[in-house]
Design an enzyme around this catalytic site. Structure first.
Site, short mmCIF file in Angstrom:
data_model
loop_
_atom_site.label_atom_id
_atom_site.label_comp_id
_atom_site.label_asym_id
_atom_site.label_seq_id
_atom_site.Cartn_x
_atom_site.Cartn_y
_atom_site.Cartn_z
N LYS A 1 32.96 93.32 36.66
CA LYS A 1 32.52 92.55 37.83
C LYS A 1 32.57 93.42 39.08
O LYS A 1 31.67 93.38 39.92
CB LYS A 1 33.40 91.30 37.99
N GLN B 1 40.36 85.26 37.41
CA GLN B 1 39.98 85.58 36.03
C GLN B 1 40.77 84.71 35.06
O GLN B 1 42.00 84.67 35.10
CB GLN B 1 40.24 87.08 35.76
N ASP C 1 32.30 80.87 40.84
CA ASP C 1 32.25 80.61 39.39
C ASP C 1 31.70 79.21 39.12
O ASP C 1 31.32 78.91 37.98
CB ASP C 1 33.67 80.70 38.79
#
Ligand code: NAP
Length: 299
Positions: free
Chosen positions: A61, A105, A128
Site C-alpha cells: 500500500k 490493517q 477502506d
C-alpha cells in the site's frame, strides 16, 4: 483489449493491466489537486503487530501511494499495545488535516475489538469503507467510500466488457468486507444484476452456481468452485488468496484462489487469475478513495 487468451476456452481478465491504467488516472488526479489547491493526498496506515501477510500488504500500500504521488504515513504498534493507545492514535489522525485517509490493517492481533477500532475512524477518512456509516450509505446509494475489493471487482467486470444487467450473479461468501458488499454493489440500480448470496448454510452451492452468468467466489478456501459447478460461458471472479505449500517455490508456498483455475477456465468464458486479478485492484481502489477524500477536503 481487456482480456488475454490462455490455452483453455476462457479469457483471462487482466487485473494488473486495469490497475496500471487506473493508477495512471489517479496519479493525474493527484498532480492536479496539488497544482490547483496545494493539497497532497495523505494515507495513514496503522499496523499492529508483525503478522507477515499484514506487513507485506502494508508495504504494498505504501509503495502504491508513492507511485501515484501520495504521502503515506506508517504507524507501527506492538501486538501488546493497549487498545486505548490505538484508539487515541486514531483520534489524533482524525484531527490531522494532512491525513485524508486512515486504514487499520486487519486482522488485528487477538484481544482487540476490531469493531470498536474501525468504528473510531472518522467516516470522512474511512477509505477502506468499513465503518457502519459508509456501509449504510453504500446500501442506500448515497455518496460514500465503497469498500475497495468489491469496488475493484465491479470495475474489473466493466473492464472485461461484461454487462451484468438482468444477469444472474452468484456470490459465494458473506463476509462484511467482500461477499455482502459485492452482492449489494452488483444488485444496485444501474448495475442491475439479480444476485444470489451463498454461504456455508447453503445446502447445495452448485445448484445455484450452475444457473449463474457470473460467479464471484470469496470463501477463503481453495477449490471452493470447480468447473463442474459452472454453466458453460459463465464469468468467474476469484477473490480468494490462499497460500498452499510448494517446495518448488523459493518461498515454500504459492498463491491460489478459491476457484480451481484449470477446470473453471475450461468451462467459463472469462476468469480472473490469482495472483493478478482482483488483488491489484483492491489497492488501486484504496488509492482512488484516498484521492476522493483529499478532493472532498477542499473547501
Ligand atoms: P471470510 O471472512 O473468511 O469469509 C468467507 C465466507 O465464505 C464466509 O461467509 C463463509 O460462510 C463462506 N464460505 C466458506 N467456505 C464456503 C463454502 N465451501 N461454501 C459456501 N460458502 C463458504 O473471508 P473474506 O475476508 O471474505 O475473504 C475471502 C477470500 O478472499 C480469502 O481468501 C481472502 O484472503 C480473500 N481476499 C482477497 C482480497 C483481495 O484483494 N484479493 C481482499 C479480501 C479478501 P459463513 O459465513 O457461513 O462462515
Amino acid at each position: 483489449m481487456s482480456v488475454t487468451n490462455n490455452n483453455s476456452s476462457a479469457r483471462v481478465i487482466d487485473g494488473k493491466e486495469l490497475a496500471r491504467r487506473t493508477r495512471l488516472e489517479i496519479a493525474a488526479g493527484v498532480a492536479a489537486l496539488k497544482a490547483e489547491h496545494g493539497i497532497v493526498p495523505g494515507l495513514a496506515v496503522i499496523l499492529v503487530g508483525d503478522n507477515p501477510a499484514s506487513v507485506s500488504y502494508v508495504t504494498a500500500k505504501e509503495k502504491a501511494c508513492a507511485e501515484v504521488g501520495m504521502l503515506s504515513r506508517e504507524i507501527r504498534m506492538p501486538a501488546d499495545v493497549p487498545e486505548r493507545a490505538l484508539l487515541d492514535e486514531i483520534a489524533r489522525l482524525n484531527e490531522d488535516s494532512a491525513v485524508h485517509g486512515i486504514l487499520v490493517q486487519l486482522p488485528l492481533p487477538k484481544g482487540f475489538d476490531e469493531k470498536r477500532v474501525i468504528d473510531a475512524i472518522s467516516p470522512e477518512k474511512d477509505v477502506d469503507g468499513f465503518t457502519p456509516v459508509n456501509v449504510g450509505r453504500m446500501i442506500i446509494g448515497e455518496q460514500c467510500f465503497l469498500p475497495c475489493t468489491p469496488h475493484g471487482i465491479v470495475k474489473l467486470i466493466e473492464f472485461a466488457g461484461i454487462d451484468v444487467r438482468g444477469r444472474h450473479a452468484v456470490v459465494i461468501g458473506r463476509s462484511n468486507i467482500v461477499g455482502k458488499p459485492v452482492a449489494a454493489l452488483l444488485a444496485r440500480k444501474g448495475t442491475d444484476a439479480t444476485v444470489t448470496l451463498c454461504h456455508t448454510g447453503t445446502p447445495d452451492v452448485a445448484r445455484f452456481t450452475r444457473e449463474a452468468d457470473v460467479v464471484v467466489v470469496a470463501a477463503g478456501r481453495p477449490g471452493t468452485l470447480t468447473g463442474d459447478m459452472l454453466k458453460p460461458g459463465a464469468v468467474v471472479i476469484d477473490v480468494g488468496v490462499n497460500r498452499v505449500p510448494d517446495a518448488t517455490s523459493p518461498r515454500g508456498y504459492r498463491l491460489v484462489g478459491d476457484a480451481d483455475f484449470a477446470s473453471c477456465a475450461d468451462v467459463a468464458s472469462a476468469i480472473t487469475p490469482v495472483p493478478g486479478g482482483v488483488g491489484p485492484m483492491t489497492i488501486t481502489m484504496l488509492m482512488w478513495n484516498t484521492l476522493s477524500a483529499a478532493r472532498r477536503s477542499v473547501v
